[in-house]
Design a protein around this motif. Structure first.
Motif, short mmCIF file in Angstrom:
data_model
loop_
_atom_site.label_atom_id
_atom_site.label_comp_id
_atom_site.label_asym_id
_atom_site.label_seq_id
_atom_site.Cartn_x
_atom_site.Cartn_y
_atom_site.Cartn_z
N TYR A 76 0.84 -1.20 0.00
CA TYR A 76 0.00 0.00 0.00
C TYR A 76 0.88 1.25 0.00
O TYR A 76 0.60 2.21 -0.73
N PHE A 77 1.92 1.23 0.81
CA PHE A 77 2.81 2.39 0.92
C PHE A 77 3.51 2.65 -0.41
O PHE A 77 3.67 3.80 -0.83
N PHE A 78 3.91 1.58 -1.10
CA PHE A 78 4.57 1.73 -2.39
C PHE A 78 3.65 2.45 -3.39
O PHE A 78 4.08 3.39 -4.08
N ILE A 79 2.39 2.04 -3.46
CA ILE A 79 1.45 2.67 -4.41
C ILE A 79 1.18 4.11 -4.02
O ILE A 79 1.10 5.00 -4.87
N LEU A 80 1.02 4.37 -2.71
CA LEU A 80 0.82 5.74 -2.25
C LEU A 80 2.00 6.61 -2.66
O LEU A 80 1.83 7.72 -3.18
N LEU A 81 3.21 6.11 -2.45
CA LEU A 81 4.42 6.85 -2.81
C LEU A 81 4.49 7.09 -4.32
O LEU A 81 4.81 8.19 -4.77
N TYR A 82 4.17 6.05 -5.08
CA TYR A 82 4.19 6.17 -6.55
C TYR A 82 3.24 7.28 -7.02
O TYR A 82 3.60 8.12 -7.86
N CYS A 83 2.01 7.28 -6.48
CA CYS A 83 1.02 8.28 -6.90
C CYS A 83 1.42 9.68 -6.46
O CYS A 83 1.16 10.66 -7.18
N MET A 84 2.05 9.79 -5.29
CA MET A 84 2.52 11.11 -4.84
C MET A 84 3.65 11.62 -5.73
O MET A 84 3.69 12.80 -6.08
N ILE A 85 4.55 10.74 -6.13
CA ILE A 85 5.63 11.12 -7.04
C ILE A 85 5.05 11.60 -8.37
O ILE A 85 5.48 12.62 -8.93
N GLU A 86 4.06 10.86 -8.87
CA GLU A 86 3.43 11.28 -10.13
C GLU A 86 2.76 12.64 -9.98
O GLU A 86 2.88 13.51 -10.85
N LYS A 87 2.06 12.83 -8.86
CA LYS A 87 1.34 14.09 -8.65
C LYS A 87 2.28 15.29 -8.61
O LYS A 87 2.01 16.32 -9.23
N PHE A 88 3.39 15.15 -7.91
CA PHE A 88 4.25 16.31 -7.66
C PHE A 88 5.40 16.48 -8.66
O PHE A 88 5.96 17.56 -8.76
N PHE A 89 5.73 15.42 -9.40
CA PHE A 89 6.92 15.51 -10.24
C PHE A 89 6.71 15.20 -11.73
O PHE A 89 7.63 15.39 -12.52
N SER A 90 5.53 14.74 -12.13
CA SER A 90 5.34 14.33 -13.54
C SER A 90 4.98 15.49 -14.46
O SER A 90 4.86 15.30 -15.66
N ARG A 91 4.77 16.67 -13.88
CA ARG A 91 4.46 17.89 -14.66
C ARG A 91 3.24 17.70 -15.55
O ARG A 91 3.16 18.23 -16.65
N GLY A 92 2.28 16.92 -15.05
CA GLY A 92 1.01 16.78 -15.76
C GLY A 92 1.03 15.89 -16.99
O GLY A 92 0.08 15.89 -17.77
N ASP A 93 2.09 15.11 -17.16
CA ASP A 93 2.22 14.28 -18.36
C ASP A 93 1.09 13.26 -18.52
O ASP A 93 0.79 12.84 -19.64
N TYR A 94 0.49 12.83 -17.40
CA TYR A 94 -0.52 11.77 -17.45
C TYR A 94 -1.92 12.28 -17.18
O TYR A 94 -2.85 11.50 -17.01
N MET A 95 -2.09 13.59 -17.14
CA MET A 95 -3.39 14.17 -16.79
C MET A 95 -4.46 13.85 -17.83
O MET A 95 -4.16 13.65 -19.01
N LYS A 96 -5.70 13.84 -17.36
CA LYS A 96 -6.84 13.65 -18.25
C LYS A 96 -6.83 14.71 -19.35
O LYS A 96 -6.64 15.89 -19.08
N LYS A 97 -7.03 14.25 -20.58
CA LYS A 97 -7.05 15.18 -21.71
C LYS A 97 -8.38 15.93 -21.72
O LYS A 97 -9.45 15.33 -21.67
N LYS A 98 -8.30 17.25 -21.78
CA LYS A 98 -9.51 18.06 -21.75
C LYS A 98 -10.21 18.04 -23.11
O LYS A 98 -9.58 17.97 -24.14
#
Length: 245
Positions: free
Chosen positions: A223-245
């Motif tokens: 659980y901690f691994f997935i939480l960490l992964y999602c936090m890294i994506e949120k703060f460091f991916s610069r929106g690369d995976y965001m929903k396309k508007k």
């Protein structure tokens, strides 16, 4: 809008008949176009035989047998690659989730046009019956940490019982979790990637038959691994995976 329901099942010969009959009767009562997709996760009991016999009385039932790799996350993912509906819910095979709540989820999605609907057992209107005390204590701590770390507006992220539009499922792939941590990966990725969601109360009842497949000692770090992964994506991916508007 066609609803698919993905149900992972491992050694659930005792629970699955009542679960599926109740689910089918409820969705039929509300005239909801649907399919019920059960992933038999290579069960060692009579689960597959029971599913085969139930198909004669439940016309919307389809089942798959996942030969491997096996595990809760793999079984759910197997179903999520094969459903045919416009939206998909994940439910348990042990009668712990109430089909009436699924109808609430579905109506909420239709009326509010959200990308996902998350159930919470711990808001006004939510209920738990016969929840083991230790698991409840750990659940509340874990969900508090998830909410604090990510900012997600629900206090029951670990609750597997949720509903997603097909586009949401496609938008949060690829899936990584082979185990129960998939229940956290799906909603957190949807949240982090900008998909809209509503939170509605739901109830949970402890299983009558068999034993829970969730082993807390084995799952903490996952659980901690997935939480960490999602936090890294949120703060460091610069929106690369965001929903396309």
């Amino acid at each position: 809008m066609k609803l698919s329901v993905v149900i992972p099942a491992y050694n659930e010969e005792e629970s699955i008949p009542e679960t599926l009959r109740t689910l089918y009767a409820t969705l039929k009562k509300y005239n909801i176009d649907h399919e019920i997709c059960v992933t038999n996760d290579n069960s060692k009991d009579r689960t597959e035989e029971v599913l085969k016999s139930l198909q004669s009385e439940i016309p919307t039932l389809v089942y798959f047998t996942n030969k491997g790799p096996n595990g809760f996350g793999y079984a759910v993912r197997y179903g999520l690659e094969r459903f045919s509906g416009d939206c998909v819910a994940v439910m348990m095979a042990d009668m712990s989730d109430d089909p009436e709540d699924l109808v609430k989820y579905y109506n909420t999605m239709v009326e509010q046009n959200v990308d996902a609907v998350f159930g919470s057992r711990f808001i006004k209107g939510g209920k738990v019956y016969d929840y083991p005390r230790l698991k409840l204590f750990i659940n509340r701590i874990a969900n508090f940490i998830v909410k604090l770390a990510t900012g997600i507006k629900t206090n029951d992220t670990t609750n597997a019982f949720k509903l997603y539009k097909r586009e949401t499922i496609e938008g949060i792939k690829p899936f990584m979790s082979p185990h129960f941590n998939l229940t956290v990966e799906l909603p957190l990725k949807a949240y982090v990637r900008g998909y809209s969601y509503a939170v509605v109360p739901n109830s949970w009842t402890n299983r009558k038959y068999g034993e829970s497949k969730l082993k807390i000692k084995e799952m903490g770090s996952r659980y901690f691994f997935i939480l960490l992964y999602c936090m890294i994506e949120k703060f460091f991916s610069r929106g690369d995976y965001m929903k396309k508007k």
